[in-house]
Scaffold this motif. Structure first.
Motif, PDB file in Angstrom:
ATOM      1  N   GLU A 166      -5.252  63.667 -38.107  1.00  0.00           N
ATOM      2  CA  GLU A 166      -4.899  64.329 -39.365  1.00  0.00           C
ATOM      3  C   GLU A 166      -6.090  64.311 -40.322  1.00  0.00           C
ATOM      4  N   THR A 167      -6.358  65.442 -40.945  1.00  0.00           N
ATOM      5  CA  THR A 167      -7.580  65.572 -41.724  1.00  0.00           C
ATOM      6  C   THR A 167      -7.360  65.651 -43.236  1.00  0.00           C
ATOM      7  N   MET A 168      -6.544  66.616 -43.655  1.00  0.00           N
ATOM      8  CA  MET A 168      -6.513  66.963 -45.075  1.00  0.00           C
ATOM      9  C   MET A 168      -6.010  65.819 -45.950  1.00  0.00           C
ATOM     10  N   ILE A 169      -5.012  65.073 -45.467  1.00  0.00           N
ATOM     11  CA  ILE A 169      -4.447  63.998 -46.272  1.00  0.00           C
ATOM     12  C   ILE A 169      -5.503  62.926 -46.532  1.00  0.00           C
ATOM     13  N   VAL A 170      -6.204  62.524 -45.455  1.00  0.00           N
ATOM     14  CA  VAL A 170      -7.216  61.479 -45.611  1.00  0.00           C
ATOM     15  C   VAL A 170      -8.357  61.990 -46.473  1.00  0.00           C
ATOM     16  N   LEU A 171      -8.722  63.257 -46.262  1.00  0.00           N
ATOM     17  CA  LEU A 171      -9.812  63.852 -47.029  1.00  0.00           C
ATOM     18  C   LEU A 171      -9.512  63.801 -48.526  1.00  0.00           C
ATOM     19  N   MET A 172      -8.255  64.031 -48.878  1.00  0.00           N
ATOM     20  CA  MET A 172      -7.906  64.119 -50.294  1.00  0.00           C
ATOM     21  C   MET A 172      -7.558  62.773 -50.914  1.00  0.00           C
ATOM     22  N   ALA A 173      -7.092  61.813 -50.101  1.00  0.00           N
ATOM     23  CA  ALA A 173      -6.533  60.598 -50.691  1.00  0.00           C
ATOM     24  C   ALA A 173      -7.328  59.323 -50.444  1.00  0.00           C
ATOM     25  N   SER A 174      -8.314  59.348 -49.550  1.00  0.00           N
ATOM     26  CA  SER A 174      -8.908  58.072 -49.135  1.00  0.00           C
ATOM     27  C   SER A 174     -10.113  57.653 -49.960  1.00  0.00           C
ATOM     28  N   GLY A 175     -10.702  58.576 -50.724  1.00  0.00           N
ATOM     29  CA  GLY A 175     -11.899  58.228 -51.483  1.00  0.00           C
ATOM     30  C   GLY A 175     -13.192  58.495 -50.738  1.00  0.00           C
ATOM     31  N   ASN A 176     -13.112  58.578 -49.398  1.00  0.00           N
ATOM     32  CA  ASN A 176     -14.240  59.011 -48.565  1.00  0.00           C
ATOM     33  C   ASN A 176     -15.527  58.215 -48.709  1.00  0.00           C
ATOM     34  N   ALA A 177     -15.463  56.922 -48.973  1.00  0.00           N
ATOM     35  CA  ALA A 177     -16.699  56.146 -49.009  1.00  0.00           C
ATOM     36  C   ALA A 177     -16.844  55.342 -47.724  1.00  0.00           C
ATOM     37  N   ASP A 178     -18.110  55.216 -47.259  1.00  0.00           N
ATOM     38  CA  ASP A 178     -18.319  54.616 -45.942  1.00  0.00           C
ATOM     39  C   ASP A 178     -18.414  53.098 -46.021  1.00  0.00           C
ATOM     40  N   VAL A 179     -17.435  52.465 -46.641  1.00  0.00           N
ATOM     41  CA  VAL A 179     -17.505  51.010 -46.734  1.00  0.00           C
ATOM     42  C   VAL A 179     -16.841  50.370 -45.527  1.00  0.00           C
ATOM     43  N   ILE A 180     -17.390  49.224 -45.124  1.00  0.00           N
ATOM     44  CA  ILE A 180     -16.712  48.453 -44.088  1.00  0.00           C
ATOM     45  C   ILE A 180     -16.037  47.279 -44.754  1.00  0.00           C
ATOM     46  N   SER A 181     -14.737  47.325 -44.849  1.00  0.00           N
ATOM     47  CA  SER A 181     -14.021  46.151 -45.324  1.00  0.00           C
ATOM     48  C   SER A 181     -12.609  46.300 -44.818  1.00  0.00           C
ATOM     49  N   TRP A 182     -11.939  45.184 -44.746  1.00  0.00           N
ATOM     50  CA  TRP A 182     -10.553  45.273 -44.281  1.00  0.00           C
ATOM     51  C   TRP A 182      -9.584  45.335 -45.448  1.00  0.00           C
ATOM     52  N   SER A 183     -10.130  45.431 -46.657  1.00  0.00           N
ATOM     53  CA  SER A 183      -9.245  45.526 -47.819  1.00  0.00           C
ATOM     54  C   SER A 183      -8.660  46.936 -47.916  1.00  0.00           C
ATOM     55  N   LEU A 184      -7.373  46.997 -48.124  1.00  0.00           N
ATOM     56  CA  LEU A 184      -6.719  48.306 -48.200  1.00  0.00           C
ATOM     57  C   LEU A 184      -6.945  48.960 -49.556  1.00  0.00           C
ATOM     58  N   GLY A 185      -7.475  48.191 -50.503  1.00  0.00           N
ATOM     59  CA  GLY A 185      -7.726  48.754 -51.821  1.00  0.00           C
ATOM     60  C   GLY A 185      -9.069  49.464 -51.904  1.00  0.00           C
ATOM     61  N   ASP A 186      -9.921  49.288 -50.875  1.00  0.00           N
ATOM     62  CA  ASP A 186     -11.209  49.973 -50.866  1.00  0.00           C
ATOM     63  C   ASP A 186     -11.062  51.390 -50.339  1.00  0.00           C
ATOM     64  N   SER A 187     -12.048  52.208 -50.702  1.00  0.00           N
ATOM     65  CA  SER A 187     -12.067  53.554 -50.149  1.00  0.00           C
ATOM     66  C   SER A 187     -12.323  53.494 -48.648  1.00  0.00           C
ATOM     67  N   ALA A 188     -11.975  54.562 -47.978  1.00  0.00           N
ATOM     68  CA  ALA A 188     -12.205  54.616 -46.531  1.00  0.00           C
ATOM     69  C   ALA A 188     -12.667  56.008 -46.175  1.00  0.00           C
ATOM     70  N   ARG A 189     -13.406  56.086 -45.078  1.00  0.00           N
ATOM     71  CA  ARG A 189     -13.859  57.392 -44.615  1.00  0.00           C
ATOM     72  C   ARG A 189     -13.448  57.516 -43.161  1.00  0.00           C
ATOM     73  N   SER A 190     -12.677  58.527 -42.824  1.00  0.00           N
ATOM     74  CA  SER A 190     -12.205  58.631 -41.441  1.00  0.00           C
ATOM     75  C   SER A 190     -13.058  59.624 -40.665  1.00  0.00           C
ATOM     76  N   LEU A 191     -12.904  59.593 -39.356  1.00  0.00           N
ATOM     77  CA  LEU A 191     -13.678  60.494 -38.480  1.00  0.00           C
ATOM     78  C   LEU A 191     -13.403  61.953 -38.821  1.00  0.00           C
ATOM     79  N   SER A 192     -12.097  62.296 -38.885  1.00  0.00           N
ATOM     80  CA  SER A 192     -11.746  63.704 -39.093  1.00  0.00           C
ATOM     81  C   SER A 192     -12.170  64.187 -40.478  1.00  0.00           C
ATOM     82  N   ALA A 193     -11.968  63.356 -41.499  1.00  0.00           N
ATOM     83  CA  ALA A 193     -12.328  63.780 -42.854  1.00  0.00           C
ATOM     84  C   ALA A 193     -13.835  63.948 -42.986  1.00  0.00           C
ATOM     85  N   THR A 194     -14.605  63.160 -42.235  1.00  0.00           N
ATOM     86  CA  THR A 194     -16.058  63.296 -42.275  1.00  0.00           C
ATOM     87  C   THR A 194     -16.485  64.682 -41.793  1.00  0.00           C
ATOM     88  N   ILE A 195     -15.880  65.124 -40.688  1.00  0.00           N
ATOM     89  CA  ILE A 195     -16.198  66.470 -40.200  1.00  0.00           C
ATOM     90  C   ILE A 195     -15.867  67.498 -41.275  1.00  0.00           C
TER      91      ILE A 195
END
Lengths: 303, 329
Positions: B249-278
């Motif tokens: 799934e692309t659009m939801i993560v693209l719009m809601a995740s913050g799209n930052a390439d951080v590595i952390s296991w905290s759910l409060g941090d932004s995340a960047r997924s494979l599909s949203a990156t494309i």
């Protein structure tokens, strides 16, 4: 376990599962209510018939509605014959236990699971860069004509994406046509293709229409596959050619929600756009459900 | 008839009209069979043309230097205090580690599964076993309606409405984070898990339930200890299918995740997924550049992940049908 505990556990389990079902329905209700409440006031005739104005801070969404309609219309024209005939092959022509039919089925199942963004990459790599460039070279275009994002390539990308939807629902429709109808037709001397054209396909028509409607509603809402195969941020003119770029309700929503300089100012417009998109897909889904229930009832009444 | 048995059969000679008819039938059957190739062809073309554009990564010397497999998947030598895994393909020295993208995808997907699996499976159990017929007939189309909401609308809802709620409830610093994206994804995959689980549960033969009830079990014992285990492979398939959808799934993560390439296991941090990156980067990339091939390479990985998950799910669905029908189907 004592009878009392047994009853208590039973009650707990029933309430827990009922709660889960309730939460799902409640979330849906909240989404619908929120979007309807905030979007309804803005859906006016001007909003539906005017292009955006003031750098998307005002005006309407007509080009996006037009683009979405043109896109899904082309997609439907492309996907229906292929999808229906594939289902016809699987249900009417494939020999029993045919290996080929089994491979087709596996391919269809997997096609349904391919992420939509991968369809976007496919559209770019295959339609635009391979087919489009090939066409430009063959037709001797000096500039890029076909080798660029546009309405045709976006529609064909969506057609591939919705192919499994059409195949699965058409096959279901074919299964609902009683075997007697086929044997009666063949016994009267009709050939297999005559039986297909005059008995089986007319009988399956409501189910096939359901498939078309479901495909349209799915295709109309997908944004990821058209991101780089044809959708445009803003266009002053409506698309006029198959290679024109176009505006799209879903893409418009995405752009306004994430890239607007002033989200607060665009919020009412955004909500109204989302409401239009949602009403469109729901209306289509509702049509599909109605056709399906009516056919099922008719089929149940006939036997 | 007896004569026919002792003599070799001779094909009856057909009139020209009949022969034309036979030929026409063969042509039509051939065309229809040809059409059935389209589905297979589409799948094959997808993998060929996505992989073809990714191939530049391995053939082009410049790309091989800029984005080698080791740079994608292994830690890089960086000045102390800097993270060894970064996704910054457009910086002066491109950093192309896929690890942050895997972490981001995994984080959002796991959150969505933790929410969607209990909701979907229990909801299905309620619909299939406990709900009165009327309620059940209402429940199914309503959840189909949820399945019909375009993902961009769910992304919008997550961004506009859920973000403030999630931020306040969990006391996160950022409004857009992995938790929000995961919850948004859950909205998209609950209908998948519900529908497939419900199909698996209703496929359990009535005789199982009747036997259990006849032995004195209560309806919930029957549902929990007989029907649910019998449908287990199908429910597992539903979860795997939902997992595959959440990864892709692309659009939801693209719009809601913050799209930052951080590595952390905290759910409060932004995340960047494979599909949203494309989705986020393909628009501005130069065709044929290493970055471009890299995005297609992510596409290949997504295709392979979901392909494997789909094959697993469909084999498990088949297993439940075979088990319940005693191999008859």
């Amino acid at each position: 376990m004592k009878p009392g505990t047994r009853r208590a556990v039973g009650l707990a389990l029933t309430s827990l599962t009922a709660l889960a079902a309730f939460v799902i329905v409640a979330v849906l209700a909240i989404i619908l209510f929120n979007i309807a409440e905030n979007g309804a006031a803005g859906v006016t005739w001007t909003f539906l018939t005017q292009p955006p104005a003031d750098g998307m801070m005002g005006g309407g969404i007509f080009p996006a509605i037009f683009g979405t309609a043109a896109l899904t219309l082309l997609m439907t024209v492309a996907v229906m014959p292929v999808g229906v005939l594939t289902a016809v092959y699987l249900h009417e022509y494939a020999p029993p236990h045919s290996l080929f039919a089994r491979i087709v089925r596996v391919a269809v199942v997997n096609l349904a699971g391919v992420p939509s963004i991968v369809f976007g990459l496919f559209g770019l790599g295959f339609f635009i860069l391979f087919v489009g460039q090939g066409m430009d070279r063959a037709l001797g275009h000096e500039e890029m004509y076909w080798a660029q994002p546009g309405l045709l390539w976006a529609s064909l990308t969506l057609a591939v994406l919705t192919l499994p939807v059409v195949i699965v629902s058409t096959e279901e429709a074919l299964r609902a046509v009683p075997m007697d109808h086929r044997t009666a037709s063949l016994a009267l001397g009709a050939t297999q293709s005559q039986t297909l054209a005059r008995v089986v396909l007319p009988g399956a028509l409501p189910g096939i229409l359901t498939g078309a409607v479901l495909a349209i509603s799915r295709g109309a809402g997908e944004v990821a596959p058209i991101l780089f195969t044809g959708a445009a941020y803003f266009l002053p003119d409506l698309p006029t050619h198959l290679n024109s770029q176009f505006m799209h309700l879903g893409y418009h929503t995405y752009v306004m929600a994430t890239q607007s300089p002033d989200v607060e100012a665009t919020r009412p417009l955004l909500y109204s756009t989302v409401l239009v998109l949602l009403l469109l897909t729901f209306a289509l889904n509702l049509v599909a459900v109605i056709i399906r229930t009516r056919t099922r009832r008719k089929a149940a009444g006939a036997h | 008839m007896e004569q026919g048995l002792s003599q070799p059969l001779v094909a009856p000679s057909l009139s020209p009209a009949a022969r034309r008819r036979q030929l026409r039938e063969k042509v039509i059957a051939g065309l229809i069979t040809l059409m059935a190739f389209t589905g297979i062809a589409a799948l094959i073309l997808i993998i060929i043309f996505v992989a073809k554009e990714a191939l530049g990564l391995f053939l082009d010397a410049e790309a091989r230097h800029e984005a080698s497999l080791s740079k994608m998947f292994l830690a890089q030598d960086v000045p102390a205090g800097r993270p060894a895994f970064r996704w910054q393909p457009v910086s002066k020295v491109p950093k192309v580690s896929m690890i942050p993208l895997f972490v981001g995808t995994l984080k959002t997907t796991v959150v969505s599964m933790m929410v969607a699996v209990p909701l979907g499976v229990f909801g299905a159990l309620f619909a299939a076993e406990f709900a009165p017929r009327r309620l059940r007939e209402l429940l199914k189309p309503v959840i189909e309606l949820l399945a019909g909401i375009p993902s961009v609308v769910l992304g919008f809802f997550a961004l506009m409405v859920m973000s403030t709620v999630v931020k306040d409830v969990f006391h996160f610093d950022r409004p857009l984070n992995a938790m929000l994206a995961g919850l948004g994804l859950a909205l998209a995959i609950v209908p998948v898990i519900f529908t497939v689980s419900e199909d698996a549960l209703t496929a359990v033969p009535r005789s199982y339930r009747e036997a259990s009830l006849a032995l004195g079990a209560t309806p919930w014992e029957t549902a929990w200890k007989v029907v649910l285990p019998a449908a287990a492979p199908g429910i597992l398939a539903a979860c795997v299918l939902g997992f595959g959808r959440a990864i892709g799934e692309t659009m939801i993560v693209l719009m809601a995740s913050g799209n930052a390439d951080v590595i952390s296991w905290s759910l409060g941090d932004s995340a960047r997924s494979l599909s949203a990156t494309i989705a986020a980067e393909m628009g501005e990339v130069v065709v044929g550049s290493p970055h471009y091939s890299l995005l297609f390479f992510i596409g290949v990985q997504l295709f392979l992940f979901t392909f494997v998950l789909n094959m697993l799910a469909s084999s498990w669905t088949r297993r439940v049908v075979r088990k319940l029908t005693g191999g008859a189907a």
